[in-house]
Motif scaffolding. Structure first.
Motif, mmCIF file in Angstrom:
data_model
loop_
_atom_site.group_PDB
_atom_site.id
_atom_site.type_symbol
_atom_site.label_atom_id
_atom_site.label_comp_id
_atom_site.label_asym_id
_atom_site.label_seq_id
_atom_site.Cartn_x
_atom_site.Cartn_y
_atom_site.Cartn_z
ATOM 1 N N ILE A 29 0.842 -1.205 0.000
ATOM 2 C CA ILE A 29 0.000 0.000 0.000
ATOM 3 C C ILE A 29 0.875 1.252 0.000
ATOM 4 O O ILE A 29 0.618 2.201 -0.729
ATOM 5 N N ALA A 30 1.915 1.240 0.797
ATOM 6 C CA ALA A 30 2.795 2.404 0.905
ATOM 7 C C ALA A 30 3.529 2.686 -0.400
ATOM 8 O O ALA A 30 3.797 3.837 -0.724
ATOM 9 N N LEU A 31 3.845 1.665 -1.166
ATOM 10 C CA LEU A 31 4.611 1.841 -2.403
ATOM 11 C C LEU A 31 3.741 2.055 -3.632
ATOM 12 O O LEU A 31 4.263 2.351 -4.707
ATOM 13 N N THR A 32 2.434 1.940 -3.513
ATOM 14 C CA THR A 32 1.528 2.151 -4.631
ATOM 15 C C THR A 32 1.227 3.643 -4.746
ATOM 16 O O THR A 32 0.806 4.256 -3.776
ATOM 17 N N PRO A 33 1.475 4.227 -5.946
ATOM 18 C CA PRO A 33 1.183 5.658 -6.080
ATOM 19 C C PRO A 33 -0.308 5.906 -5.946
ATOM 20 O O PRO A 33 -1.120 5.112 -6.404
ATOM 21 N N PRO A 34 -0.678 7.004 -5.327
ATOM 22 C CA PRO A 34 -2.091 7.301 -5.154
ATOM 23 C C PRO A 34 -2.780 7.520 -6.498
ATOM 24 O O PRO A 34 -2.201 8.085 -7.415
ATOM 25 N N ALA A 35 -4.013 7.089 -6.606
ATOM 26 C CA ALA A 35 -4.763 7.217 -7.856
ATOM 27 C C ALA A 35 -4.949 8.677 -8.233
ATOM 28 O O ALA A 35 -4.902 9.028 -9.405
ATOM 29 N N HIS A 36 -5.135 9.544 -7.242
ATOM 30 C CA HIS A 36 -5.350 10.957 -7.557
ATOM 31 C C HIS A 36 -4.116 11.584 -8.180
ATOM 32 O O HIS A 36 -4.220 12.498 -8.973
ATOM 33 N N ALA A 37 -2.922 11.119 -7.854
ATOM 34 C CA ALA A 37 -1.708 11.666 -8.459
ATOM 35 C C ALA A 37 -1.662 11.338 -9.941
ATOM 36 O O ALA A 37 -1.279 12.160 -10.757
ATOM 37 N N GLN A 38 -2.077 10.141 -10.300
ATOM 38 C CA GLN A 38 -2.086 9.769 -11.706
ATOM 39 C C GLN A 38 -3.143 10.575 -12.450
ATOM 40 O O GLN A 38 -2.905 11.044 -13.552
ATOM 41 N N SER A 39 -4.305 10.760 -11.885
ATOM 42 C CA SER A 39 -5.363 11.488 -12.566
ATOM 43 C C SER A 39 -5.049 12.984 -12.629
ATOM 44 O O SER A 39 -5.446 13.651 -13.560
ATOM 45 N N GLU A 40 -4.330 13.513 -11.654
ATOM 46 C CA GLU A 40 -3.942 14.921 -11.694
ATOM 47 C C GLU A 40 -3.058 15.194 -12.897
ATOM 48 O O GLU A 40 -3.211 16.208 -13.567
ATOM 49 N N ASP A 41 -2.114 14.291 -13.193
ATOM 50 C CA ASP A 41 -1.250 14.473 -14.346
ATOM 51 C C ASP A 41 -2.056 14.476 -15.633
ATOM 52 O O ASP A 41 -1.803 15.276 -16.527
ATOM 53 N N SER A 42 -3.027 13.586 -15.742
ATOM 54 C CA SER A 42 -3.808 13.502 -16.961
ATOM 55 C C SER A 42 -4.750 14.698 -17.123
ATOM 56 O O SER A 42 -5.200 14.983 -18.217
ATOM 57 N N ARG A 43 -5.032 15.405 -16.042
ATOM 58 C CA ARG A 43 -5.924 16.566 -16.093
ATOM 59 C C ARG A 43 -5.168 17.886 -16.077
ATOM 60 O O ARG A 43 -5.793 18.948 -16.100
ATOM 61 N N ALA A 44 -3.864 17.845 -16.077
ATOM 62 C CA ALA A 44 -3.079 19.080 -15.983
ATOM 63 C C ALA A 44 -3.386 20.034 -17.131
ATOM 64 O O ALA A 44 -3.584 21.224 -16.915
ATOM 65 N N GLY A 45 -3.437 19.515 -18.343
ATOM 66 C CA GLY A 45 -3.728 20.364 -19.499
ATOM 67 C C GLY A 45 -5.095 20.992 -19.414
ATOM 68 O O GLY A 45 -5.270 22.186 -19.692
ATOM 69 N N ARG A 46 -6.082 20.193 -19.004
ATOM 70 C CA ARG A 46 -7.441 20.717 -18.862
ATOM 71 C C ARG A 46 -7.483 21.810 -17.812
ATOM 72 O O ARG A 46 -8.100 22.864 -18.011
ATOM 73 N N ASN A 47 -6.845 21.580 -16.700
ATOM 74 C CA ASN A 47 -6.856 22.556 -15.618
ATOM 75 C C ASN A 47 -6.168 23.854 -16.020
ATOM 76 O O ASN A 47 -6.655 24.945 -15.710
ATOM 77 N N LEU A 48 -5.044 23.739 -16.715
ATOM 78 C CA LEU A 48 -4.336 24.938 -17.168
ATOM 79 C C LEU A 48 -5.122 25.667 -18.251
ATOM 80 O O LEU A 48 -5.164 26.893 -18.285
ATOM 81 N N ALA A 49 -5.752 24.913 -19.153
ATOM 82 C CA ALA A 49 -6.503 25.513 -20.260
ATOM 83 C C ALA A 49 -7.770 26.206 -19.785
ATOM 84 O O ALA A 49 -8.362 26.994 -20.534
ATOM 85 N N ALA A 50 -8.195 25.949 -18.567
ATOM 86 C CA ALA A 50 -9.391 26.611 -18.043
ATOM 87 C C ALA A 50 -9.227 28.129 -18.067
ATOM 88 O O ALA A 50 -10.201 28.860 -18.287
ATOM 89 N N ALA A 51 -8.010 28.611 -17.877
ATOM 90 C CA ALA A 51 -7.767 30.057 -17.915
ATOM 91 C C ALA A 51 -7.979 30.625 -19.314
ATOM 92 O O ALA A 51 -8.327 31.797 -19.470
#
Length: 104
Positions: free
Chosen positions: A14-36
Motif C-alpha cells: 500500500i505504501a509503495l503504490t502511487p495514489p490514484a489521484h496523483a495519476q489522474s492529476e497528471d492527466s488533467r493538468a492540461g485541462r486545468n491549465l486551459a481553463a484560464a
C-alpha cells in the motif's frame, strides 16, 4: 533473515503504490491549465466569433504560437504577458488538451 508477516507485506504494498489521484492529476493538468484560456477562447477552446477557436488545432501550431507570444516574436495585446506565465511543459500540456477537443 527477517521474515515479513502478511500484514507487513500488505502495508508495504500500500505504501509503495502511487495514489490514484496523483495519476489522474497528471492527466488533467492540461485541462486545468486551459481553463484560464476559456475567458477569451471559450470553454474547451471553442470561442465566440471574433476570437480564435483553439479547439482541434494542431498541437505543434498551438505550442509554436504560445512560444512566439512568450518570446515576443508575435505581437499581442495581452497574450505575450499571459504566455510568459507558463513553463514549456505547461504550454505543451495546454496544447495537448486543446488540440484533442472538438471544434464543433
Amino acid at each position: 533473515m527477517t521474515r515479513l508477516t502478511p500484514a507487513a507485506v500488505f502495508a508495504l504494498a500500500i505504501a509503495l503504490t502511487p495514489p490514484a489521484h496523483a495519476q489522474s492529476e497528471d492527466s488533467r493538468a492540461g485541462r486545468n491549465l486551459a481553463a484560464a484560456c476559456a475567458n477569451c477562447h471559450g470553454t474547451n477552446g471553442v470561442s465566440q466569433p471574433g476570437m480564435p477557436t483553439l479547439a482541434a488545432r494542431e498541437r505543434s501550431y498551438l505550442v509554436q504560437q504560445m512560444q512566439d507570444f512568450k518570446a515576443g516574436r508575435r505581437p499581442a495585446t495581452i497574450m505575450h504577458q499571459i504566455a510568459k506565465g507558463y513553463t514549456d511543459e505547461q504550454i505543451e500540456a495546454i496544447a495537448a488538451y486543446l488540440s484533442a477537443q472538438k471544434a464543433r
